[in-house]
Design a protein around this motif. Structure first.
Motif, PDB file in Angstrom:
ATOM      1  N   LEU A 281       0.028 -18.377  -1.391  1.00 26.79           N
ATOM      2  CA  LEU A 281       0.338 -19.390  -0.380  1.00 26.79           C
ATOM      3  C   LEU A 281       0.596 -18.755   0.988  1.00 26.79           C
ATOM      4  O   LEU A 281       0.139 -19.272   2.017  1.00 26.79           O
ATOM      5  N   LEU A 282       1.300 -17.631   0.993  1.00 27.67           N
ATOM      6  CA  LEU A 282       1.525 -16.925   2.257  1.00 27.67           C
ATOM      7  C   LEU A 282       0.220 -16.416   2.849  1.00 27.67           C
ATOM      8  O   LEU A 282       0.023 -16.450   4.062  1.00 27.67           O
ATOM      9  N   PHE A 283      -0.688 -15.963   2.000  1.00 23.87           N
ATOM     10  CA  PHE A 283      -1.997 -15.497   2.462  1.00 23.87           C
ATOM     11  C   PHE A 283      -2.784 -16.636   3.108  1.00 23.87           C
ATOM     12  O   PHE A 283      -3.391 -16.462   4.168  1.00 23.87           O
ATOM     13  N   LEU A 284      -2.760 -17.829   2.474  1.00 23.55           N
ATOM     14  CA  LEU A 284      -3.455 -18.982   3.055  1.00 23.55           C
ATOM     15  C   LEU A 284      -2.846 -19.364   4.403  1.00 23.55           C
ATOM     16  O   LEU A 284      -3.573 -19.657   5.357  1.00 23.55           O
ATOM     17  N   TRP A 285      -1.531 -19.376   4.473  1.00 21.96           N
ATOM     18  CA  TRP A 285      -0.842 -19.723   5.712  1.00 21.96           C
ATOM     19  C   TRP A 285      -1.156 -18.700   6.791  1.00 21.96           C
ATOM     20  O   TRP A 285      -1.411 -19.029   7.942  1.00 21.96           O
ATOM     21  N   TYR A 286      -1.149 -17.429   6.425  1.00 21.27           N
ATOM     22  CA  TYR A 286      -1.468 -16.340   7.354  1.00 21.27           C
ATOM     23  C   TYR A 286      -2.887 -16.509   7.907  1.00 21.27           C
ATOM     24  O   TYR A 286      -3.109 -16.405   9.113  1.00 21.27           O
ATOM     25  N   ASN A 287      -3.850 -16.772   7.024  1.00 16.24           N
ATOM     26  CA  ASN A 287      -5.233 -16.939   7.479  1.00 16.24           C
ATOM     27  C   ASN A 287      -5.390 -18.153   8.387  1.00 16.24           C
ATOM     28  O   ASN A 287      -6.162 -18.113   9.348  1.00 16.24           O
ATOM     29  N   ASN A 288      -4.673 -19.223   8.088  1.00 21.29           N
ATOM     30  CA  ASN A 288      -4.732 -20.426   8.924  1.00 21.29           C
ATOM     31  C   ASN A 288      -4.239 -20.101  10.335  1.00 21.29           C
ATOM     32  O   ASN A 288      -4.875 -20.461  11.333  1.00 21.29           O
ATOM     33  N   ILE A 289      -3.127 -19.415  10.425  1.00 24.96           N
ATOM     34  CA  ILE A 289      -2.576 -19.081  11.739  1.00 24.96           C
ATOM     35  C   ILE A 289      -3.483 -18.091  12.473  1.00 24.96           C
ATOM     36  O   ILE A 289      -3.711 -18.222  13.678  1.00 24.96           O
ATOM     37  N   LYS A 290      -4.016 -17.088  11.766  1.00 24.22           N
ATOM     38  CA  LYS A 290      -4.919 -16.123  12.407  1.00 24.22           C
ATOM     39  C   LYS A 290      -6.167 -16.817  12.949  1.00 24.22           C
ATOM     40  O   LYS A 290      -6.644 -16.489  14.038  1.00 24.22           O
ATOM     41  N   THR A 291      -6.699 -17.783  12.211  1.00 21.48           N
ATOM     42  CA  THR A 291      -7.871 -18.529  12.668  1.00 21.48           C
ATOM     43  C   THR A 291      -7.541 -19.311  13.933  1.00 21.48           C
ATOM     44  O   THR A 291      -8.332 -19.317  14.891  1.00 21.48           O
ATOM     45  N   ARG A 292      -6.382 -19.962  13.947  1.00 19.88           N
ATOM     46  CA  ARG A 292      -5.975 -20.704  15.139  1.00 19.88           C
ATOM     47  C   ARG A 292      -5.762 -19.771  16.325  1.00 19.88           C
ATOM     48  O   ARG A 292      -6.120 -20.102  17.465  1.00 19.88           O
ATOM     49  N   MET A 293      -5.190 -18.598  16.075  1.00 21.41           N
ATOM     50  CA  MET A 293      -4.971 -17.635  17.155  1.00 21.41           C
ATOM     51  C   MET A 293      -6.303 -17.137  17.722  1.00 21.41           C
ATOM     52  O   MET A 293      -6.449 -17.001  18.939  1.00 21.41           O
ATOM     53  N   ASN A 294      -7.267 -16.885  16.863  1.00 23.69           N
ATOM     54  CA  ASN A 294      -8.587 -16.458  17.336  1.00 23.69           C
ATOM     55  C   ASN A 294      -9.256 -17.548  18.148  1.00 23.69           C
ATOM     56  O   ASN A 294      -9.937 -17.268  19.144  1.00 23.69           O
ATOM     57  N   GLY A 295      -9.084 -18.808  17.747  1.00 20.19           N
ATOM     58  CA  GLY A 295      -9.621 -19.926  18.517  1.00 20.19           C
ATOM     59  C   GLY A 295      -9.002 -20.004  19.902  1.00 20.19           C
ATOM     60  O   GLY A 295      -9.684 -20.253  20.897  1.00 20.19           O
ATOM     61  N   ILE A 296      -7.698 -19.780  19.972  1.00 20.67           N
ATOM     62  CA  ILE A 296      -7.012 -19.805  21.264  1.00 20.67           C
ATOM     63  C   ILE A 296      -7.497 -18.653  22.138  1.00 20.67           C
ATOM     64  O   ILE A 296      -7.729 -18.825  23.341  1.00 20.67           O
ATOM     65  N   LEU A 297      -7.676 -17.477  21.533  1.00 20.32           N
ATOM     66  CA  LEU A 297      -8.185 -16.344  22.315  1.00 20.32           C
ATOM     67  C   LEU A 297      -9.589 -16.627  22.848  1.00 20.32           C
ATOM     68  O   LEU A 297      -9.910 -16.255  23.981  1.00 20.32           O
ATOM     69  N   ASP A 298     -10.422 -17.280  22.054  1.00 23.26           N
ATOM     70  CA  ASP A 298     -11.754 -17.651  22.537  1.00 23.26           C
ATOM     71  C   ASP A 298     -11.674 -18.626  23.699  1.00 23.26           C
ATOM     72  O   ASP A 298     -12.425 -18.505  24.680  1.00 23.26           O
ATOM     73  N   GLN A 299     -10.755 -19.605  23.602  1.00 28.09           N
ATOM     74  CA  GLN A 299     -10.600 -20.571  24.690  1.00 28.09           C
ATOM     75  C   GLN A 299     -10.101 -19.893  25.956  1.00 28.09           C
ATOM     76  O   GLN A 299     -10.553 -20.207  27.055  1.00 28.09           O
ATOM     77  N   ILE A 300      -9.168 -18.958  25.801  1.00 31.92           N
ATOM     78  CA  ILE A 300      -8.661 -18.238  26.977  1.00 31.92           C
ATOM     79  C   ILE A 300      -9.771 -17.400  27.592  1.00 31.92           C
ATOM     80  O   ILE A 300      -9.883 -17.313  28.819  1.00 31.92           O
ATOM     81  N   GLY A 301     -10.599 -16.803  26.761  1.00 35.36           N
ATOM     82  CA  GLY A 301     -11.709 -15.989  27.271  1.00 35.36           C
ATOM     83  C   GLY A 301     -12.738 -16.802  28.036  1.00 35.36           C
ATOM     84  O   GLY A 301     -13.394 -16.301  28.950  1.00 35.36           O
ATOM     85  N   LYS A 302     -12.884 -18.086  27.705  1.00 32.32           N
ATOM     86  CA  LYS A 302     -13.860 -18.942  28.391  1.00 32.32           C
ATOM     87  C   LYS A 302     -13.356 -19.426  29.749  1.00 32.32           C
ATOM     88  O   LYS A 302     -14.138 -19.877  30.569  1.00 32.32           O
ATOM     89  N   ILE A 303     -12.045 -19.348  29.956  1.00 29.02           N
ATOM     90  CA  ILE A 303     -11.483 -19.857  31.228  1.00 29.02           C
ATOM     91  C   ILE A 303     -11.776 -18.875  32.353  1.00 29.02           C
ATOM     92  O   ILE A 303     -11.739 -17.741  32.293  1.00 29.02           O
TER      93      ILE A 303
END
Length: 88
Positions: free
Chosen positions: A66-88
């Motif tokens: 369960l911690l692994f799933l939660w960790y991957n969910n947060i890492k995916t969201r963080m990567n999405g945010i980094l992509d959005q910041i990179g596009k600005i």
């Protein structure tokens, strides 16, 4: 004038994404810390109760999964945010 407004909007959007990233980063640190400390203390208890070692091991595996799933969910969201910041 409109360039200044667009720059301010981009700056506000970037700051908002940065705050979201920091929040997720803090959650990630909490997951790693609490997961590690919790699992180690949980394992320590089952060292003394060897008759329940299989039960403890199965609980540890479920919690780690369960911690692994939660960790991957947060890492995916963080990567999405980094992509959005990179596009600005």
């Amino acid at each position: 004038m409109t360039d200044v407004v667009l720059n301010k909007r981009e700056e506000l959007k970037k700051n908002k994404l940065d705050m979201q990233f920091r929040s997720l980063s803090q959650r990630l640190n909490a997951i790693l810390t609490l997961g590690t400390v919790g699992i180690l203390s949980f394992m320590g208890v089952f060292i003394w109760y060897k008759e329940r070692l299989i039960l403890g091991s199965s609980i540890i595996i479920i919690v780690e999964f369960l911690l692994f799933l939660w960790y991957n969910n947060i890492k995916t969201r963080m990567n999405g945010i980094l992509d959005q910041i990179g596009k600005i």
